[in-house]
Design an enzyme around this catalytic site. Structure first.
Site, short mmCIF file in Angstrom:
data_model
loop_
_atom_site.label_atom_id
_atom_site.label_comp_id
_atom_site.label_asym_id
_atom_site.label_seq_id
_atom_site.Cartn_x
_atom_site.Cartn_y
_atom_site.Cartn_z
N ASP A 45 43.05 55.36 36.50
CA ASP A 45 43.06 55.71 37.90
C ASP A 45 44.08 55.05 38.81
OD1 ASP A 45 41.74 56.77 40.51
OD2 ASP A 45 41.78 54.48 40.87
N TYR A 99 49.27 53.45 45.91
CA TYR A 99 49.23 52.11 45.20
C TYR A 99 50.85 51.64 45.10
CZ TYR A 99 44.20 52.79 44.32
OH TYR A 99 43.11 53.08 44.50
N LYS A 157 45.85 60.17 43.58
CA LYS A 157 45.38 60.32 44.99
C LYS A 157 46.48 60.74 45.73
CE LYS A 157 41.74 56.79 44.16
NZ LYS A 157 42.70 56.02 43.32
N HIS A 171 42.74 60.70 49.30
CA HIS A 171 42.51 59.68 49.23
C HIS A 171 41.61 59.27 50.29
CE1 HIS A 171 44.43 55.47 47.63
NE2 HIS A 171 43.26 55.40 48.27
#
Ligand code: A2P
Length: 294
Positions: free
Chosen positions: A43, A48, A73, A106
């Protein structure tokens, strides 16, 4: 390994590797290690900043891409029909893959929900075109889900939310279950309760006496007990670690089980207080965060 089945029949491994807060430098090695150890679910998220390294780790592992459930996401600054279609291109370009197994929104951004609706329409298009095998959301509370479902034609397969013994979100879990949406736990071992820099009054669920006691009785670690609690209750869990021993430990949760009484004792630890941001508070800063091109 335990598999879960989504509302469209697609399956995913119940335990995946999370890479939230994994630095780009550490991410490729963590992903490679996890895949070599048997993980088949990773994931990540555009926000990120490590999708590229997830792709590197995947290729370095030698594991066939088709054997891995890859999830990422879309960040709010990429919400909008065309923008979200393009966000898919950015994500797959960075990951170095043609398709995604799961693509989720997200954040709910409740003050600009029309953008969420447009972004979700783009996910539906990607799903219809076979570019993503499943679509979903993250950090949605029941009223966000209701609002989305009013216009959606595909019920989200997954709602990924903060969920650990100190914040079990019973109302969210019930709403997800009612709609056939899989609850996926972020911070399943309570990292959000002890991450540095998130407030100094935090109590780490890792050190909770009940968790420590149950762990001792099973000869397991607190993290393993929390993961077992999650998967026994039918959730998808994505513990983050960049440490090879802890990555291995977090996957070694399939040969013991907790009793109904132990599960109930862990459920009873819920404080109702979240560790992460409240999804109902509008955050303009989300929109200032620009996601790079691939
Ligand atoms: P590290 O990457 O150094 O292992 P969560 O996924 O619930 O947010 O938790 C992630 C946090 O928990 C990270 O700080 C991670 O650090 C730490 N962590 C991951 N696995 C374990 C484990 N098995 N035991 C203790 N800490 C862990």
């Amino acid at each position: 390994m335990i598999d879960l089945t989504l509302n469209n029949g697609v399956t995913l491994p119940a335990v995946g590797l999370g890479v939230f807060q994994s630095s780009p430098e550490d991410t490729a090695a963590a992903v490679e290690t996890a895949l070599r150890l048997g993980y088949r679910h990773i994931d990540t998220a555009a926000a990120y900043g490590n999708e590229r390294q997830v792709g590197e780790g995947l290729r370095a592992s030698g594991v066939d891409r088709d054997d891995v459930f890859l999830e990422t996401k879309v960040w709010p600054s990429d919400y909008g029909y065309e923008k979200t279609l393009h966000a898919f291109e950015k994500a797959t370009g960075k990951l170095g893959v043609d398709t995604l197994d799961l693509l989720i929104l997200h954040q709910p951004v409740p003050d600009r929900f029309e953008l969420v609706v447009d972004a979700y329409r783009a996910l539906e298009k990607l799903y219809a075109d076979g570019r993503v095998r499943a679509i979903g959301v993250s950090n949605f509370m029941p009223h966000h889900l209701e609002k989305l479902l009013a216009s959606a034609s595909v019920v989200p397969a997954v709602n990924q939310v903060e969920l650990h013994p100190y914040f079990t979100q019973p109302a969210v879990q019930a709403a997800n279950a009612q709609h056939g949406i899989l609850t996926q736990a972020w911070s399943p071992i309570g990292g959000i309760t002890f991450y540095p820099g998130w407030g100094d009054k935090r109590v780490s669920v890792m050190q909770d006496p009940t968790i420590v006691e149950i762990a001792g009785q099973h000869g397991r670690s607190p993290a393993q007990v929390m993961l077992r609690w999650g998967i026994q209750q039918g959730r998808s869990v994505i513990p983050k670690s960049t440490n090879p021993e802890r990555i291995a430990q977090n996957f070694d949760v399939f040969d013991f089980s907790l009793s109904a009484e132990e599960l109930a004792r862990i459920d009873a630890l819920d404080t109702g207080v979240r560790g992460g941001p409240d999804p109902d508070v509008p955050r303009d800063a989300f929109f200032d965060r620009v996601i790079d091109e691939a």
